[in-house]
Write a protein that holds these residues in place. Structure first.
Motif, PDB file in Angstrom:
ATOM      1  N   ARG A 151       0.821  -1.142   0.200  1.00 27.20           N
ATOM      2  CA  ARG A 151      -0.008   0.070   0.007  1.00 27.20           C
ATOM      3  C   ARG A 151       0.898   1.198  -0.085  1.00 27.20           C
ATOM      4  N   ASN A 152       0.550   2.320  -0.997  1.00 24.83           N
ATOM      5  CA  ASN A 152       1.201   3.491  -0.948  1.00 24.83           C
ATOM      6  C   ASN A 152       2.638   3.402  -1.543  1.00 24.83           C
ATOM      7  N   GLY A 153       2.986   2.003  -2.097  1.00 25.00           N
ATOM      8  CA  GLY A 153       4.157   1.948  -2.646  1.00 25.00           C
ATOM      9  C   GLY A 153       4.432   2.909  -3.986  1.00 25.00           C
ATOM     10  N   ARG A 154       5.706   2.729  -4.418  1.00 27.92           N
ATOM     11  CA  ARG A 154       6.124   3.344  -5.321  1.00 27.92           C
ATOM     12  C   ARG A 154       7.158   2.721  -6.461  1.00 27.92           C
ATOM     13  N   LEU A 155       6.621   2.866  -7.566  1.00 32.54           N
ATOM     14  CA  LEU A 155       7.495   2.161  -8.901  1.00 32.54           C
ATOM     15  C   LEU A 155       8.317   3.420  -9.306  1.00 32.54           C
ATOM     16  N   VAL A 156       9.690   3.360  -9.368  1.00 31.41           N
ATOM     17  CA  VAL A 156      10.641   4.380  -9.907  1.00 31.41           C
ATOM     18  C   VAL A 156      11.141   3.802 -11.360  1.00 31.41           C
ATOM     19  N   LEU A 157      10.931   4.380 -12.317  1.00 27.19           N
ATOM     20  CA  LEU A 157      11.642   4.238 -13.771  1.00 27.19           C
ATOM     21  C   LEU A 157      12.787   4.656 -13.951  1.00 27.19           C
ATOM     22  N   VAL A 158      13.753   4.030 -13.803  1.00 26.33           N
ATOM     23  CA  VAL A 158      15.245   4.654 -14.000  1.00 26.33           C
ATOM     24  C   VAL A 158      15.763   3.885 -15.458  1.00 26.33           C
TER      25      VAL A 158
END
Length: 346
Positions: free
Chosen positions: A258-265
């Motif tokens: 929950r409230n997680g973040r995926l960061v596109l690098v």
């Protein structure tokens, strides 16, 4: 001098003899001692990435550069003298956008070295004085060269965009040039557990060596259950796509709590798609783009190496003569020897 030249419109890359550049006002000429070979260079050569602000027909590749100041041009501060050991920021402000003319951050059209203007796959390279970062004698040129991208880009993603926190679970997909350092930096920041994901067995072994708590094969039929078990059933707080692959992003999203973040690098021209966005909304998930690092990050990372907090000695997979740049590119494409970073030496 010898230089690796890309013609984006013609789709050609070749080693050429070109004039040695002369520094103008505010510039210095660097005698290049080491230049990194990055997957972004490969994508520029194969045409999947294109320069956004290139005004010339050709450009010298290489955005990871370290060397010694050779010649100082006019209007350069006295602190920069011939013989000074430096690494070069991977880009600089455009100087003309609304943010730049008002002295605000961030620049709206950052120019990237070796993409929008000539880089360091050459015997000599020009650099404006504000892109110079002094390096200690204890930091070899080969290691210093990779700080402005292979290290600072994951640092910006881990400490900045993704806001990784101590004792919070983080995942890294792709343990190559960027991902290996992401794992190392997450460890430095205290993230826990650190979950590394890579299809290559040797890359998973490297992830554990660099500080991951567990390392999984994304094709494992029990992959999802293994991630849940590793995170105590909570899922990941933040996941980093260091590979730039569509399938990675879909899998990483499913692993977020929950409230997680995926960061596109990792950079890719592939479309970003979410099969069912209801879960994205209900769980408050976010997808964040990331590029490069912030001003001061390279200096901060150099200081961490100076005091022994950050060891980059394992990051250099090998060195090759500048003339063999095409072979280095092929080795990276073919993953010959599973390299983290190959370094070109003029």
């Amino acid at each position: 001098m010898l230089a690796g030249r890309l013609n984006p419109s013609a789709g050609t890359f070749e080693m050429k003899q070109v004039p040695v550049p002369e520094p103008g006002p505010g510039e210095v000429r660097i005698q290049v001692r080491a230049a990194g070979v990055c997957l972004s260079d490969v994508h520029l050569i194969d045409g999947s990435l294109s320069p956004a602000h290139l005004t010339a027909q050709e450009v010298t590749l290489g955005h990871e550069v370290a060397g010694e100041i050779d010649v100082v041009g006019p209007d350069v501060p006295e602190q920069w003298q011939p013989g000074t050991r430096v690494t070069l920021a991977a880009g600089e402000r455009c100087g003309v956008c609304a943010q730049c003319t008002r002295f605000r951050e961030p620049c709206l059209a950052v120019r990237t070295r070796g993409v929008d203007y000539d880089g360091g796959w050459a015997e000599y390279a020009l650099a404006t004085h504000h892109t110079l970062v002094a390096i200690p004698d204890s930091l070899p040129f080969e290691q210093a060269a990779i700080v402005p991208d292979a290290v600072s880009t994951p640092w910006g993603a881990v400490a900045g965009t993704g806001r990784a926190e101590p004792a919070r679970p983080a995942g890294v997909w792709g343990v190559g040039g960027l991902g290996a350092h992401a794992v190392q930096l997450l460890r430095l920041l205290g993230a826990a557990p650190i979950v590394a994901v890579d299809p290559l067995e040797q890359a998973r072994a490297r992830a554990l060596e660099f500080g991951a708590d567990v390392a999984f094969d994304p094709a494992d039929p029990e992959f999802g259950d293994r991630v849940l078990a590793a995170t105590g059933g909570a899922g990941l707080d933040v996941a980093y796509d260091m590979a730039g692959v569509g399938a990675v992003r879909s899998q990483a999203l499913r692993c977020l709590g929950r409230n997680g973040r995926l960061v596109l690098v990792g950079l890719t021209p592939e479309p970003l798609s979410v099969k069912n966005s209801i879960g994205l909304s209900v769980r408050g998930l976010r997808v964040l783009g990331h590029y490069g690092s912030k001003p001061g990050d390279v200096e901060r990372l150099v200081e961490l190496t100076r005091y022994g907090r950050l060891d980059l000695s394992r990051s250099i997979s090998g060195t090759m003569p500048l003339a063999e740049a095409p072979a280095a590119v092929r080795a990276l494409i073919d993953k010959t020897g599973d390299p983290i970073r190959l370094i070109l030496v003029p």
